[in-house]
Enzyme design. Sequence first.
Site, PDB file in Angstrom:
ATOM      1  N   ARG A 284      -8.383 -14.693  25.969  1.00  0.00           N
ATOM      2  CA  ARG A 284      -8.244 -14.314  27.378  1.00  0.00           C
ATOM      3  C   ARG A 284      -8.486 -12.828  27.634  1.00  0.00           C
ATOM      4  O   ARG A 284      -9.165 -12.469  28.602  1.00  0.00           O
ATOM      5  CB  ARG A 284      -6.822 -14.662  27.829  1.00  0.00           C
ATOM      6  CG  ARG A 284      -6.593 -14.491  29.325  1.00  0.00           C
ATOM      7  CD  ARG A 284      -5.095 -14.557  29.663  1.00  0.00           C
ATOM      8  NE  ARG A 284      -4.398 -15.583  28.961  1.00  0.00           N
ATOM      9  CZ  ARG A 284      -4.141 -16.812  29.438  1.00  0.00           C
ATOM     10  NH1 ARG A 284      -4.540 -17.133  30.645  1.00  0.00           N
ATOM     11  NH2 ARG A 284      -3.482 -17.685  28.713  1.00  0.00           N
ATOM     12  N   ARG A 320      -6.333 -23.992  36.200  1.00  0.00           N
ATOM     13  CA  ARG A 320      -5.090 -23.309  35.836  1.00  0.00           C
ATOM     14  C   ARG A 320      -3.987 -23.392  36.888  1.00  0.00           C
ATOM     15  O   ARG A 320      -2.823 -23.588  36.539  1.00  0.00           O
ATOM     16  CB  ARG A 320      -5.363 -21.846  35.459  1.00  0.00           C
ATOM     17  CG  ARG A 320      -6.396 -21.707  34.315  1.00  0.00           C
ATOM     18  CD  ARG A 320      -6.493 -20.297  33.761  1.00  0.00           C
ATOM     19  NE  ARG A 320      -5.299 -19.926  33.054  1.00  0.00           N
ATOM     20  CZ  ARG A 320      -4.356 -19.165  33.535  1.00  0.00           C
ATOM     21  NH1 ARG A 320      -4.480 -18.612  34.737  1.00  0.00           N
ATOM     22  NH2 ARG A 320      -3.283 -18.910  32.837  1.00  0.00           N
ATOM     23  N   TYR A 324      -0.715 -25.019  35.364  1.00  0.00           N
ATOM     24  CA  TYR A 324       0.386 -24.106  35.002  1.00  0.00           C
ATOM     25  C   TYR A 324       0.983 -23.422  36.220  1.00  0.00           C
ATOM     26  O   TYR A 324       1.730 -22.456  36.062  1.00  0.00           O
ATOM     27  CB  TYR A 324      -0.116 -22.994  34.063  1.00  0.00           C
ATOM     28  CG  TYR A 324      -1.070 -23.431  32.989  1.00  0.00           C
ATOM     29  CD1 TYR A 324      -0.636 -24.214  31.917  1.00  0.00           C
ATOM     30  CD2 TYR A 324      -2.411 -23.049  33.030  1.00  0.00           C
ATOM     31  CE1 TYR A 324      -1.518 -24.602  30.929  1.00  0.00           C
ATOM     32  CE2 TYR A 324      -3.294 -23.436  32.040  1.00  0.00           C
ATOM     33  CZ  TYR A 324      -2.846 -24.213  30.991  1.00  0.00           C
ATOM     34  OH  TYR A 324      -3.712 -24.599  30.010  1.00  0.00           O
ATOM     35  N   CYS A 351      -9.365 -35.334  45.332  1.00  0.00           N
ATOM     36  CA  CYS A 351      -8.349 -36.185  45.962  1.00  0.00           C
ATOM     37  C   CYS A 351      -7.043 -36.173  45.203  1.00  0.00           C
ATOM     38  O   CYS A 351      -6.660 -37.173  44.575  1.00  0.00           O
ATOM     39  CB  CYS A 351      -8.891 -37.610  46.081  1.00  0.00           C
ATOM     40  SG  CYS A 351     -10.384 -37.619  47.048  1.00  0.00           S
ATOM     41  N   GLU A 352      -6.380 -35.032  45.206  1.00  0.00           N
ATOM     42  CA  GLU A 352      -5.075 -34.860  44.562  1.00  0.00           C
ATOM     43  C   GLU A 352      -4.355 -33.760  45.326  1.00  0.00           C
ATOM     44  O   GLU A 352      -4.957 -32.726  45.621  1.00  0.00           O
ATOM     45  CB  GLU A 352      -5.241 -34.319  43.126  1.00  0.00           C
ATOM     46  CG  GLU A 352      -6.020 -35.180  42.204  1.00  0.00           C
ATOM     47  CD  GLU A 352      -5.154 -35.844  41.145  1.00  0.00           C
ATOM     48  OE1 GLU A 352      -3.925 -35.629  41.129  1.00  0.00           O
ATOM     49  OE2 GLU A 352      -5.736 -36.585  40.350  1.00  0.00           O
ATOM     50  N   TYR A 379     -10.476 -19.640  30.329  1.00  0.00           N
ATOM     51  CA  TYR A 379      -9.802 -20.924  30.541  1.00  0.00           C
ATOM     52  C   TYR A 379     -10.095 -21.515  31.920  1.00  0.00           C
ATOM     53  O   TYR A 379      -9.220 -22.113  32.530  1.00  0.00           O
ATOM     54  CB  TYR A 379      -8.295 -20.773  30.296  1.00  0.00           C
ATOM     55  CG  TYR A 379      -7.975 -20.289  28.907  1.00  0.00           C
ATOM     56  CD1 TYR A 379      -8.268 -21.077  27.802  1.00  0.00           C
ATOM     57  CD2 TYR A 379      -7.401 -19.028  28.693  1.00  0.00           C
ATOM     58  CE1 TYR A 379      -7.998 -20.629  26.512  1.00  0.00           C
ATOM     59  CE2 TYR A 379      -7.123 -18.579  27.409  1.00  0.00           C
ATOM     60  CZ  TYR A 379      -7.426 -19.384  26.325  1.00  0.00           C
ATOM     61  OH  TYR A 379      -7.164 -18.945  25.055  1.00  0.00           O
TER      62      TYR A 379
HETATM   63  N1  LLP Z   1      -5.644 -18.278  18.380  1.00  0.00           N
HETATM   64  C1  LLP Z   1      -5.012 -19.468  18.480  1.00  0.00           C
HETATM   65  C2  LLP Z   1      -4.649 -20.170  17.261  1.00  0.00           C
HETATM   66  C3  LLP Z   1      -4.737 -20.009  19.748  1.00  0.00           C
HETATM   67  O1  LLP Z   1      -4.105 -21.170  19.830  1.00  0.00           O
HETATM   68  C4  LLP Z   1      -5.131 -19.309  20.911  1.00  0.00           C
HETATM   69  C5  LLP Z   1      -4.884 -19.868  22.258  1.00  0.00           C
HETATM   70  C6  LLP Z   1      -5.804 -18.080  20.761  1.00  0.00           C
HETATM   71  C7  LLP Z   1      -6.026 -17.585  19.476  1.00  0.00           C
HETATM   72  C8  LLP Z   1      -6.269 -17.266  21.915  1.00  0.00           C
HETATM   73  O2  LLP Z   1      -5.222 -16.854  22.745  1.00  0.00           O
HETATM   74  P1  LLP Z   1      -5.493 -15.846  23.957  1.00  0.00           P
HETATM   75  O3  LLP Z   1      -5.860 -14.509  23.365  1.00  0.00           O
HETATM   76  O4  LLP Z   1      -6.588 -16.398  24.780  1.00  0.00           O
HETATM   77  O5  LLP Z   1      -4.209 -15.817  24.685  1.00  0.00           O
HETATM   78  N2  LLP Z   1      -5.295 -22.769  28.689  1.00  0.00           N
HETATM   79  C9  LLP Z   1      -4.214 -21.823  28.682  1.00  0.00           C
HETATM   80  C10 LLP Z   1      -4.200 -20.955  27.436  1.00  0.00           C
HETATM   81  C11 LLP Z   1      -4.086 -21.743  26.147  1.00  0.00           C
HETATM   82  C12 LLP Z   1      -4.092 -20.871  24.916  1.00  0.00           C
HETATM   83  C13 LLP Z   1      -4.108 -21.685  23.683  1.00  0.00           C
HETATM   84  N3  LLP Z   1      -4.271 -20.957  22.458  1.00  0.00           N
HETATM   85  C14 LLP Z   1      -4.303 -20.991  29.951  1.00  0.00           C
HETATM   86  O6  LLP Z   1      -5.202 -21.204  30.752  1.00  0.00           O
HETATM   87  O7  LLP Z   1      -3.470 -20.132  30.199  1.00  0.00           O
END
Ligand code: LLP
Length: 423
Positions: A284, A320, A324, A351-352, A379
């Site tokens: 992210r 998102r 969430y 339609c939700e 994401y």
């Molecule tokens: N490494 C592992 C093992 C992970 O599970 C994740 C994210 C990352 C790295 C990267 O994390 P980041 O730097 O992006 O925070 N869909 C959700 C976020 C799910 C994150 C899952 N794992 C959202 O939209 O907030």
Amino acid sequence: MTHPGHPHIHRQGGELHVEQVGVERLAREHGTPLFVYSKAAMLSALAAYQRGFAGRKARICYAMKANSSLGVLQVFAQAGCGFDIVSGGELERVLAAGGQASHVIFSGVGKTRAEMAQALRAGIGCFNVESESELEVLDAVARGLGLRAPVSIRVNPNVDAKTHPYISTGLKGNKFGVAHERTLATYRRAASLPGLEVVGIDCHIGSQITEVDPYLDAMDRVLDLVDAVEAQGIRLRHIDFGGGLGIDYRGDTPPAADALWEQLLAKVDARGYGDREFMIEPGRSLVGNAGLCVTEVLYLKPGEQKNFCIVDAAMNDLPRPAMYEAYHGIVPVGPDGASPATTYDVVGPVCESGDWLGRDRELAVQPGQLLAVLSAGAYCMSMASNYNTRGRAAEVLVDGSRAHLIRARESAQDQMRMERLVG
Ligand code: LLP
């Protein structure tokens, strides 16, 4: 004027620009909904990590689940990044985008035998193993191919990342990683298996983390484990500290990547591990605020309890908020009009009732005008779906004054290509 947290998105003559390209022109040319990304924003987010690791042996593995479009992967491959993958499909994308297999690390609790074999044949850098049973299967698959699998054990440090429960991953109750108290036994087992070569240790405690303390606690716990594992004569070449650093969605104030790593590396040095190779898996924080989604206002629907601003982007494009209750800034693309602002729920055509992009937003808009949903680089497209047979949006990567279409809009024909009528 730039948008907070979005240094490469600004207003020029009242109109929203991504770097030097006007968003309105892009929407006219490519239609809406349209994702627009700034390459400079991605590279400047990456540069903060590179500064943090200057003078160290380090590899930044972009967690491509955040945004796995080929044009985005290409930016990071060309900048020398490795990739954190969670499926065989993601590995194929890395290779298609010009990334190197040896710089790939493979995370995830449910790797299949086929995915393991695919990754072994490609020669990936490391498997981040998440359970004792996965270890046994990986050993068997590697031996079957006459290969040795480089492994790191993902440890679950049982630290509260203080984030949304769906994106918290480092607590005992989460499905991720090997429990702290099983770590030593798991390393001993790994070291005894002929198909495996122990190379490192890793952890990941959650996502959208905005505080330093959970990271410092997790680092202490991981380094305690490094002490214990190495006392058994098992040498760990690298320490992978996962990803998870948050971004500014709504006045959030996460630490800068370089400031965070200054503190973490001070701890690592104090404990005598400063000579190791460091890996990180940010997703992210590299792409989230590099992108926006342009959408057209279709209808305004005043109501007794709520006014709705119905736009042509929906939960299938931007999941998102529905998943969430996440907040994304929503701003007009053109200059603020003369019409007075009204409070709207910004919703899509799906339609939700859960299909909303923003609640109680003050907007001065008319049908036909364009809005930009901010912080949409991470994401969003990677989680997009075809619900309601909506084609996935097009994507443009802006580089200075040039705009490259990196994904064409998906048609209904594209969606039906894999389907067959019976008979
Ligand atoms: N490494 C592992 C093992 C992970 O599970 C994740 C994210 C990352 C790295 C990267 O994390 P980041 O730097 O992006 O925070 N869909 C959700 C976020 C799910 C994150 C899952 N794992 C959202 O939209 O907030």
